[in-house]
Motif scaffolding. Structure first.
Motif, PDB file in Angstrom:
ATOM      1  N   PRO A   1     -16.049   7.021   5.340  1.00  0.00           N
ATOM      2  CA  PRO A   1     -14.798   6.470   4.801  1.00  0.00           C
ATOM      3  C   PRO A   1     -15.007   5.479   3.670  1.00  0.00           C
ATOM      4  CG  PRO A   1     -15.282   5.502   6.931  1.00  0.00           C
ATOM      5  CD  PRO A   1     -16.272   6.602   6.733  1.00  0.00           C
ATOM      6  N   HIS A   2     -16.204   4.932   3.547  1.00  0.00           N
ATOM      7  CA  HIS A   2     -16.461   3.992   2.456  1.00  0.00           C
ATOM      8  C   HIS A   2     -16.589   4.701   1.117  1.00  0.00           C
ATOM      9  CE1 HIS A   2     -17.029   0.159   4.636  1.00  0.00           C
ATOM     10  NE2 HIS A   2     -17.327   0.958   5.641  1.00  0.00           N
ATOM     11  N   THR A   3     -16.916   5.992   1.141  1.00  0.00           N
ATOM     12  CA  THR A   3     -17.106   6.727  -0.117  1.00  0.00           C
ATOM     13  C   THR A   3     -16.259   7.997  -0.206  1.00  0.00           C
ATOM     14  OG1 THR A   3     -18.992   7.889   0.878  1.00  0.00           O
ATOM     15  CG2 THR A   3     -19.471   5.891  -0.410  1.00  0.00           C
ATOM     16  N   ASP A   4     -15.824   8.531   0.929  1.00  0.00           N
ATOM     17  CA  ASP A   4     -15.148   9.836   0.940  1.00  0.00           C
ATOM     18  C   ASP A   4     -13.914   9.821   1.833  1.00  0.00           C
ATOM     19  OD1 ASP A   4     -17.268  11.518  -0.568  1.00  0.00           O
ATOM     20  OD2 ASP A   4     -18.426  10.552   1.008  1.00  0.00           O
ATOM     21  N   ALA A   5     -13.141   8.737   1.817  1.00  0.00           N
ATOM     22  CA  ALA A   5     -12.010   8.589   2.729  1.00  0.00           C
ATOM     23  C   ALA A   5     -10.932   9.646   2.509  1.00  0.00           C
ATOM     24  CB  ALA A   5     -11.405   7.197   2.592  1.00  0.00           C
ATOM     25  N   PHE A   6     -10.865  10.213   1.318  1.00  0.00           N
ATOM     26  CA  PHE A   6      -9.880  11.251   1.035  1.00  0.00           C
ATOM     27  C   PHE A   6      -9.996  12.426   2.000  1.00  0.00           C
ATOM     28  CE2 PHE A   6      -9.939  15.499  -0.954  1.00  0.00           C
ATOM     29  CZ  PHE A   6      -8.572  15.720  -1.070  1.00  0.00           C
ATOM     30  N   LEU A   7     -11.206  12.734   2.432  1.00  0.00           N
ATOM     31  CA  LEU A   7     -11.413  13.925   3.256  1.00  0.00           C
ATOM     32  C   LEU A   7     -10.671  13.825   4.584  1.00  0.00           C
ATOM     33  CD1 LEU A   7     -15.190  14.612   2.595  1.00  0.00           C
ATOM     34  CD2 LEU A   7     -13.218  15.795   1.613  1.00  0.00           C
ATOM     35  N   ALA A   8     -10.678  12.661   5.225  1.00  0.00           N
ATOM     36  CA  ALA A   8      -9.961  12.502   6.492  1.00  0.00           C
ATOM     37  C   ALA A   8      -8.476  12.243   6.266  1.00  0.00           C
ATOM     38  CB  ALA A   8     -10.574  11.368   7.305  1.00  0.00           C
ATOM     39  N   GLU A   9      -8.173  11.298   5.386  1.00  0.00           N
ATOM     40  CA  GLU A   9      -6.781  10.889   5.211  1.00  0.00           C
ATOM     41  C   GLU A   9      -5.985  11.859   4.351  1.00  0.00           C
ATOM     42  OE1 GLU A   9      -5.144   8.462   6.678  1.00  0.00           O
ATOM     43  OE2 GLU A   9      -6.935   7.892   7.801  1.00  0.00           O
ATOM     44  N   GLY A  10      -6.530  12.222   3.186  1.00  0.00           N
ATOM     45  CA  GLY A  10      -5.801  13.082   2.270  1.00  0.00           C
ATOM     46  C   GLY A  10      -5.621  14.495   2.808  1.00  0.00           C
ATOM     47  N   LEU A  11      -6.692  15.070   3.378  1.00  0.00           N
ATOM     48  CA  LEU A  11      -6.602  16.437   3.867  1.00  0.00           C
ATOM     49  C   LEU A  11      -5.721  16.536   5.119  1.00  0.00           C
ATOM     50  CD1 LEU A  11     -10.197  17.889   3.335  1.00  0.00           C
ATOM     51  CD2 LEU A  11      -8.172  18.107   1.884  1.00  0.00           C
ATOM     52  N   SER A  12      -5.772  15.530   5.992  1.00  0.00           N
ATOM     53  CA  SER A  12      -4.921  15.586   7.188  1.00  0.00           C
ATOM     54  C   SER A  12      -3.448  15.404   6.819  1.00  0.00           C
ATOM     55  CB  SER A  12      -5.354  14.545   8.221  1.00  0.00           C
ATOM     56  OG  SER A  12      -5.288  13.240   7.693  1.00  0.00           O
TER      57      SER A  12
ATOM     58  N   PRO B   1      -8.430   6.367  -9.330  1.00  0.00           N
ATOM     59  CA  PRO B   1      -8.902   7.682  -8.877  1.00  0.00           C
ATOM     60  C   PRO B   1      -8.986   7.738  -7.354  1.00  0.00           C
ATOM     61  CG  PRO B   1     -10.743   6.384  -9.694  1.00  0.00           C
ATOM     62  CD  PRO B   1      -9.507   5.594  -9.989  1.00  0.00           C
ATOM     63  N   ILE B   2      -8.690   8.880  -6.796  1.00  0.00           N
ATOM     64  CA  ILE B   2      -8.700   9.051  -5.342  1.00  0.00           C
ATOM     65  C   ILE B   2     -10.115   8.919  -4.791  1.00  0.00           C
ATOM     66  CG2 ILE B   2      -8.173  10.715  -3.508  1.00  0.00           C
ATOM     67  CD1 ILE B   2      -6.038  11.851  -5.535  1.00  0.00           C
ATOM     68  N   THR B   3     -11.112   9.130  -5.628  1.00  0.00           N
ATOM     69  CA  THR B   3     -12.514   9.026  -5.200  1.00  0.00           C
ATOM     70  C   THR B   3     -13.043   7.599  -5.250  1.00  0.00           C
ATOM     71  OG1 THR B   3     -13.154   9.588  -7.471  1.00  0.00           O
ATOM     72  CG2 THR B   3     -13.062  11.389  -5.876  1.00  0.00           C
ATOM     73  N   LEU B   4     -12.179   6.633  -5.509  1.00  0.00           N
ATOM     74  CA  LEU B   4     -12.592   5.225  -5.584  1.00  0.00           C
ATOM     75  C   LEU B   4     -13.172   4.769  -4.241  1.00  0.00           C
ATOM     76  CD1 LEU B   4     -12.279   2.895  -7.774  1.00  0.00           C
ATOM     77  CD2 LEU B   4     -10.345   2.115  -6.397  1.00  0.00           C
ATOM     78  N   PRO B   5     -14.287   4.029  -4.233  1.00  0.00           N
ATOM     79  CA  PRO B   5     -14.848   3.542  -2.966  1.00  0.00           C
ATOM     80  C   PRO B   5     -13.887   2.613  -2.238  1.00  0.00           C
ATOM     81  CG  PRO B   5     -16.463   3.348  -4.744  1.00  0.00           C
ATOM     82  CD  PRO B   5     -15.156   3.694  -5.385  1.00  0.00           C
ATOM     83  N   LEU B   6     -14.014   2.569  -0.929  1.00  0.00           N
ATOM     84  CA  LEU B   6     -13.127   1.773  -0.093  1.00  0.00           C
ATOM     85  C   LEU B   6     -13.163   0.294  -0.466  1.00  0.00           C
ATOM     86  CD1 LEU B   6     -11.233   1.527   2.343  1.00  0.00           C
ATOM     87  CD2 LEU B   6     -13.254   1.466   3.816  1.00  0.00           C
ATOM     88  N   THR B   7     -14.330  -0.223  -0.821  1.00  0.00           N
ATOM     89  CA  THR B   7     -14.444  -1.644  -1.145  1.00  0.00           C
ATOM     90  C   THR B   7     -13.634  -2.020  -2.386  1.00  0.00           C
ATOM     91  OG1 THR B   7     -16.497  -1.142  -2.339  1.00  0.00           O
ATOM     92  CG2 THR B   7     -16.689  -1.955  -0.069  1.00  0.00           C
ATOM     93  N   LYS B   8     -13.343  -1.040  -3.230  1.00  0.00           N
ATOM     94  CA  LYS B   8     -12.536  -1.304  -4.422  1.00  0.00           C
ATOM     95  C   LYS B   8     -11.058  -0.988  -4.195  1.00  0.00           C
ATOM     96  CE  LYS B   8     -16.316  -0.632  -7.714  1.00  0.00           C
ATOM     97  NZ  LYS B   8     -16.805   0.113  -8.909  1.00  0.00           N
ATOM     98  N   ALA B   9     -10.771  -0.092  -3.266  1.00  0.00           N
ATOM     99  CA  ALA B   9      -9.368   0.229  -2.966  1.00  0.00           C
ATOM    100  C   ALA B   9      -8.712  -0.880  -2.151  1.00  0.00           C
ATOM    101  CB  ALA B   9      -9.291   1.551  -2.210  1.00  0.00           C
ATOM    102  N   ARG B  10      -9.473  -1.516  -1.290  1.00  0.00           N
ATOM    103  CA  ARG B  10      -9.009  -2.633  -0.463  1.00  0.00           C
ATOM    104  C   ARG B  10      -7.727  -2.286   0.281  1.00  0.00           C
ATOM    105  NH1 ARG B  10     -12.000  -7.179  -1.398  1.00  0.00           N
ATOM    106  NH2 ARG B  10     -13.395  -7.112  -3.198  1.00  0.00           N
ATOM    107  N   ASP B  11      -6.686  -3.144   0.168  1.00  0.00           N
ATOM    108  CA  ASP B  11      -5.476  -2.934   0.949  1.00  0.00           C
ATOM    109  C   ASP B  11      -4.605  -1.802   0.393  1.00  0.00           C
ATOM    110  OD1 ASP B  11      -4.676  -4.240  -1.350  1.00  0.00           O
ATOM    111  OD2 ASP B  11      -3.234  -5.545  -0.337  1.00  0.00           O
ATOM    112  N   GLN B  12      -5.038  -1.178  -0.682  1.00  0.00           N
ATOM    113  CA  GLN B  12      -4.310  -0.039  -1.225  1.00  0.00           C
ATOM    114  C   GLN B  12      -4.907   1.291  -0.741  1.00  0.00           C
ATOM    115  OE1 GLN B  12      -4.753  -0.881  -5.420  1.00  0.00           O
ATOM    116  NE2 GLN B  12      -2.823  -2.005  -5.504  1.00  0.00           N
ATOM    117  N   ALA B  13      -5.824   1.209   0.221  1.00  0.00           N
ATOM    118  CA  ALA B  13      -6.569   2.396   0.642  1.00  0.00           C
ATOM    119  C   ALA B  13      -5.659   3.509   1.150  1.00  0.00           C
ATOM    120  CB  ALA B  13      -7.586   2.009   1.719  1.00  0.00           C
ATOM    121  N   GLU B  14      -4.718   3.189   2.030  1.00  0.00           N
ATOM    122  CA  GLU B  14      -3.873   4.250   2.586  1.00  0.00           C
ATOM    123  C   GLU B  14      -3.036   4.908   1.502  1.00  0.00           C
ATOM    124  OE1 GLU B  14      -0.736   5.132   6.203  1.00  0.00           O
ATOM    125  OE2 GLU B  14      -0.881   3.105   5.414  1.00  0.00           O
ATOM    126  N   ALA B  15      -2.449   4.104   0.618  1.00  0.00           N
ATOM    127  CA  ALA B  15      -1.645   4.669  -0.474  1.00  0.00           C
ATOM    128  C   ALA B  15      -2.493   5.555  -1.372  1.00  0.00           C
ATOM    129  CB  ALA B  15      -1.011   3.540  -1.287  1.00  0.00           C
TER     130      ALA B  15
END
Length: 563
Positions: A411-422, A480-494
């Motif tokens: 999820p720190h590098t590829d969170a789209f796979l779980a959240e975006g695909l589901s 970008p949707i591929t942004l690492p989690l540490t840079k997305a911060r509280d905007q991760a879910e959006a």
């Protein structure tokens, strides 16, 4: 005299080593972690060898957790011993093993995940209003693990337990393909309130109560030591096998991962199995469960639950567990789940488990999806979810059985796979089964307070009944949707869930449903039971369709402009 034969052998050996390193590197770059993750996930499938000695050849994973745990429901603690069998498949010698103690993320109030802070604060205020001492109650909202002892083989081992990690120093290096057995004695303090592991009146359960082997980067020779991310689910675990015994109150209904089985033979100190003679104490019960290829073992328990079952069309069953398992709300949830599982099975591949269990949480804010178990609260009280919002939440939780439980990702590098695909899978179901339009591109309406999002308003409204904060969603449209989690911060879910699913919806409309089905089936088949990456997903697109379709999706996932 120099032996030419030995020199030739040495050169060939070096060439083979270089070739293996190249293959491993290519595997990592393609999104396939070098590990045991070569077989499909077998979560919740009853093992065929429940009465045999467990050997490494019987295991679907080179990690096997044999856990004996007792719940003290009055002190809200779990006393446990975990015997872990591990085969070194990393291709290099190991001098230490690292395990995550994610339950330590509950140790301090100011470091707890933010997801449940508001509801826990509300609970705290309620407790104080009811006349309980606020200062004393604060202690109940924290929890964590205490490691008492580690034994490697038959030798006490040095260990360090800090910053949500357990570092165990091995008495001697563990060579590649060597197997080791270690025993960890520990106890877990379970926090009160709303958490992924918590208790309330006549309720306890969740995840994070077992140590989890950290993911190892065999190229760089380092362990993943990232702590729990406070504003986003950052679980990153290998699929492993479990044999678990739980000592629980006798009158409680207990839900677990995997299959609950009749009493198995017990493991002795030499690894052999002998009949288990110890019986449960009065007013107690022993629950035995076994699971293969799951990422975390969970349990939930309450004395007030009933159980109802339904058959799944493709085989297996759905189980509903709650205070009113046959009322209108639960029936609607199970009706939806029954159809959604059938749809996802047709589109993506078989349900990873033979059984999918829905567990009623004591608060509507509590929801989770782990291997074969979905937790969702009953609606009621202030600001309940609208029916279409609850529908969307259930659909995404079910889809995570495929794209989070079966297929692992970082999820720190590829969170789209779980959240975006589901989330895309939920949108896909609504489009096909309910004639709900695909989520649309973002359109800014300056006359409104927040504009029109592709996914509804802040309270979860909108035509699709999706829950996303409009302003926050619009704020990430240039990220970008591929942004690492540490840079997305509280905007991760959006970013990962909403913008990610929007990118998939746009791409699906361009390539067509048949192409989407082919890609998703190929992706699930390749990575079920493994660890995937966004690069690996894109490579599946190229191999299943062509490089142009891969390039278009790559552009959408990396776009720094609104979609």
């Amino acid at each position: 005299m120099y032996d030419q034969t030995n020199r030739s052998t040495w050169i060939k050996g070096k060439q083979r080593a270089c070739l293996m390193l190249l293959l491993v590197t290519l595997c990592v770059l393609s999104g396939c972690m070098p590990s045991w993750l070569l077989g499909t996930s077998t979560a919740n499938r009853a093992p065929t060898n429940t009465n045999k000695n467990i050997t490494t050849t019987d295991m679907s994973s080179p990690i096997h957790y044999d856990i004996d745990a007792t719940l003290d429901e009055r002190a809200h603690t779990i006393h446990a011993t975990a015997t872990i069998t591990f085969r070194n498949v990393f291709g290099r010698s190991l001098s230490e093993l690292l395990f995550h103690w994610n339950v330590d993320s509950y140790r301090f109030l100011n470091e707890q995940p933010t997801m449940y802070k508001a509801v826990n604060e509300r609970l705290r205020v309620t407790l104080e209003t009811d006349g309980n001492k606020g200062a004393a109650q604060v202690d109940n909202f924290v929890g964590g693990a205490t490691t008492h002892q580690v034994v490697v083989g038959k030798q006490l081992a040095e260990f360090e337990h800090k910053r949500q990690m357990l570092n165990i120093q091995l008495p001697k290096k563990l060579a590649p393909n060597e197997t080791i057995q270690l025993t960890i004695k520990y106890e877990v303090s379970v926090p009160y309130g709303a958490q992924r592991l918590s208790y309330m009146k006549d309720y306890v359960g969740g995840t994070y109560w077992t140590p989890q082997l950290a993911v190892y980067n065999s190229i760089e020779g380092v362990w993943n030591q990232a702590p729990v991310y406070t504003s986003y689910n950052s679980d990153f675990f290998y699929a492993a096998d479990y044999t678990v015994k739980l000592d629980m109150p006798a009158n409680w209904t207990v839900v677990t991962s995997g299959q609950q089985v009749s009493q198995p033979a017990a493991r002795t100190t030499d690894g052999e199995r002998s009949p288990e003679h110890k019986q449960a104490q009065p007013h107690r019960q022993h629950i035995y469960a076994e699971a293969r290829g799951i990422r975390q073992f969970v349990f939930y328990a309450s004395p007030h639950w009933g159980v109802t079952e339904r058959a799944l069309q493709q085989g297996g069953k759905l189980i509903a567990v709650g205070s009113q398992p046959t009322d209108d709300q639960m029936n609607k949830d199970i009706d939806l789940a029954q159809d959604a599982v059938h749809f996802f099975t047709q589109k993506f591949g078989p349900l990873p488990s033979q059984t999918l269990t829905f567990v009623e949480a004591p608060l509507r804010e509590i929801f989770d999806s782990t291997d074969g178990v979905i937790v969702i609260g009953r609606e009621g009280g202030q600001n309940p979810l609208q029916p279409e919002q609850r529908q969307m939440r259930i659909l995404q939780l079910i889809a995570k059985q495929w794209f989070q439980a079966a297929v692992g990702s970082n999820p720190h590098t590829d969170a789209f796979l779980a959240e975006g695909l589901s989330q895309f899978a939920a949108d896909y179901y609504l489009f096909e089964r309910k004639n709900v339009p695909w989520p649309q591109r973002v359109q800014r309406n300056e006359g409104s307070s927040g504009g029109n999002s592709a996914h509804g308003d802040a309270s979860g409204g909108g035509s699709n009944g999706l829950s996303g904060n409009v302003r926050k969603f619009e704020a990430v449209t240039t990220l970008p949707i591929t942004l690492p989690l540490t840079k997305a911060r509280d905007q991760a879910e959006a970013l990962y869930r909403w913008k990610g699913s929007l990118a998939m919806a746009i791409w699906a409309q361009e390539v067509g449903i048949e192409s989407v089905d082919r890609v998703m089936q190929a992706y699930y088949t390749r990575y079920s039971g493994r660890i995937a990456s966004v690069d690996g997903f894109l490579n599946v697109v190229a191999q299943t369709l062509d490089s142009d379709h891969k390039g278009r999706l790559y552009h959408l996932l990396n776009a720094r402009t609104p979609l």
